[in-house]
Design an enzyme around this catalytic site. Structure first.
Site, PDB file in Angstrom:
ATOM      1  N   SER A 109       0.826  -1.201   0.000  1.00 25.16           N
ATOM      2  CA  SER A 109       0.000   0.000   0.000  1.00 25.16           C
ATOM      3  C   SER A 109       0.861   1.252   0.000  1.00 25.16           C
ATOM      4  O   SER A 109       2.009   1.239   0.459  1.00 25.16           O
ATOM      5  CB  SER A 109      -0.900  -0.004   1.241  1.00 25.16           C
ATOM      6  OG  SER A 109      -1.542   1.244   1.424  1.00 25.16           O
ATOM      7  N   TYR A 154      -1.987  -0.821  10.314  1.00 27.31           N
ATOM      8  CA  TYR A 154      -2.077  -1.201   8.896  1.00 27.31           C
ATOM      9  C   TYR A 154      -0.846  -0.701   8.148  1.00 27.31           C
ATOM     10  O   TYR A 154      -0.204  -1.451   7.399  1.00 27.31           O
ATOM     11  CB  TYR A 154      -3.340  -0.628   8.269  1.00 27.31           C
ATOM     12  CG  TYR A 154      -3.494  -0.958   6.801  1.00 27.31           C
ATOM     13  CD1 TYR A 154      -4.016  -2.192   6.396  1.00 27.31           C
ATOM     14  CD2 TYR A 154      -3.094  -0.057   5.816  1.00 27.31           C
ATOM     15  CE1 TYR A 154      -4.144  -2.505   5.055  1.00 27.31           C
ATOM     16  CE2 TYR A 154      -3.226  -0.363   4.471  1.00 27.31           C
ATOM     17  CZ  TYR A 154      -3.745  -1.580   4.096  1.00 27.31           C
ATOM     18  OH  TYR A 154      -3.864  -1.891   2.754  1.00 27.31           O
ATOM     19  N   LYS A 158       2.201  -2.949   6.234  1.00 34.35           N
ATOM     20  CA  LYS A 158       2.546  -2.838   4.819  1.00 34.35           C
ATOM     21  C   LYS A 158       4.005  -2.403   4.633  1.00 34.35           C
ATOM     22  O   LYS A 158       4.666  -2.816   3.671  1.00 34.35           O
ATOM     23  CB  LYS A 158       1.598  -1.865   4.123  1.00 34.35           C
ATOM     24  CG  LYS A 158       0.168  -2.402   4.010  1.00 34.35           C
ATOM     25  CD  LYS A 158       0.117  -3.741   3.300  1.00 34.35           C
ATOM     26  CE  LYS A 158      -1.310  -4.221   3.066  1.00 34.35           C
ATOM     27  NZ  LYS A 158      -1.364  -5.532   2.375  1.00 34.35           N
TER      28      LYS A 158
END
Length: 255
Positions: free
Chosen positions: A138, A151, A155
């Site tokens: 991401s 998150y 990533k």
């Protein structure tokens, strides 16, 4: 070399294949002649996928279960391509993160990538024919977003894992890359933003804010762009592309 030539007859495992990006990749790959193993924890999603493309081989397993996942990957035999697409994220303020939230995100977004890739790579090495692994990452690996700390961390770890895998697996002719995606227009986004009323307003606000940071001028990455980029990266067209964190974000991370 066309995608059809590159993937025809190849064995491909896709995690998170029940919805969104994983589903789109599964359908495209089955259409161009690949032997597709579609992994998801939601059996109803897998059933609808097989109804749409009967040649797809469904595998229902929870990626948080290390041993069950390893057995599931081993059941696919020797793989040529692995697409680690499955991922979860929660918008939680840093001060409100719980062990449950932390464990789910890390287990699926990072630990499962290690498990699936390790198991698949062991088979590739034993068979001696190399392979390709693509990890979906991401833009948040490189840019901080409010309420997305774990998150983003997961990533960023995937990007560094990709480089380490490249370094260690290259001698076995296994290429490893990650794709750093911006926002992708999926059914989830469509439901969130186009339901009318405040949903429409929220979409307009989101689009106006994000486009200011995207030189390409679009708030979302078309699904077709995602599929084509992943397939190109995974294909035999890119024999020297490995260890790369490829930004597919309309230029967001250069601003």
């Amino acid at each position: 070399m066309s995608f059809e030539q590159s993937f025809n007859g190849k064995s491909v495992l896709i995690t998170g294949a029940g919805k969104g990006i994983g589903r789109a990749l599964a359908l495209k790959l089955s259409q161009i002649g690949a032997k597709v193993f579609a992994l998801s924890r939601t059996e109803s999603d897998l059933q609808s996928l097989v109804n749409e493309s009967p040649s797809i081989i469904p595998i229902s397993v929870d990626l948080q279960d290390w041993d069950a996942t390893k057995k599931a990957v081993q059941s696919c035999g020797v793989l040529d391509v692995v697409l680690n697409v499955a991922g979860v994220g929660h918008e939680e303020p840093f001060l409100e993160i719980t062990p449950t939230i932390f464990d789910e995100i890390i287990n699926i977004n990072l630990k499962a990538v290690v498990n699936v890739s390790q198991t698949a790579a062991q088979g590739m090495i034993k068979a001696g024919r190399g392979g390709s692994i693509v990890n979906i990452s991401s833009r948040m690996a490189h840019r901080a977003f409010k309420d997305c700390s774990i998150y983003s961390t997961s990533k960023a770890a995937v990007d560094q894992l990709t480089k380490s895998m490249c370094l260690e697996l290259g001698q076995h002719s296994i290429r490893v890359n990650s794709i750093n995606l911006g926002g992708v227009w999926t059914p989830m986004w469509a439901t969130t933003f186009t339901s009318g009323g405040s949903g429409r307003q929220n979409y307009d606000e989101y689009a106006a804010r994000v486009v200011q940071r995207i030189p390409a001028g679009k708030p979302f990455i078309p699904m077709e762009d995602v599929v084509n980029t992943v397939l190109f990266t995974a294909s035999d067209c890119t024999s020297m592309l490995t260890g790369a964190n490829i930004a597919l974000d309309g230029g967001y991370t250069v601003t």
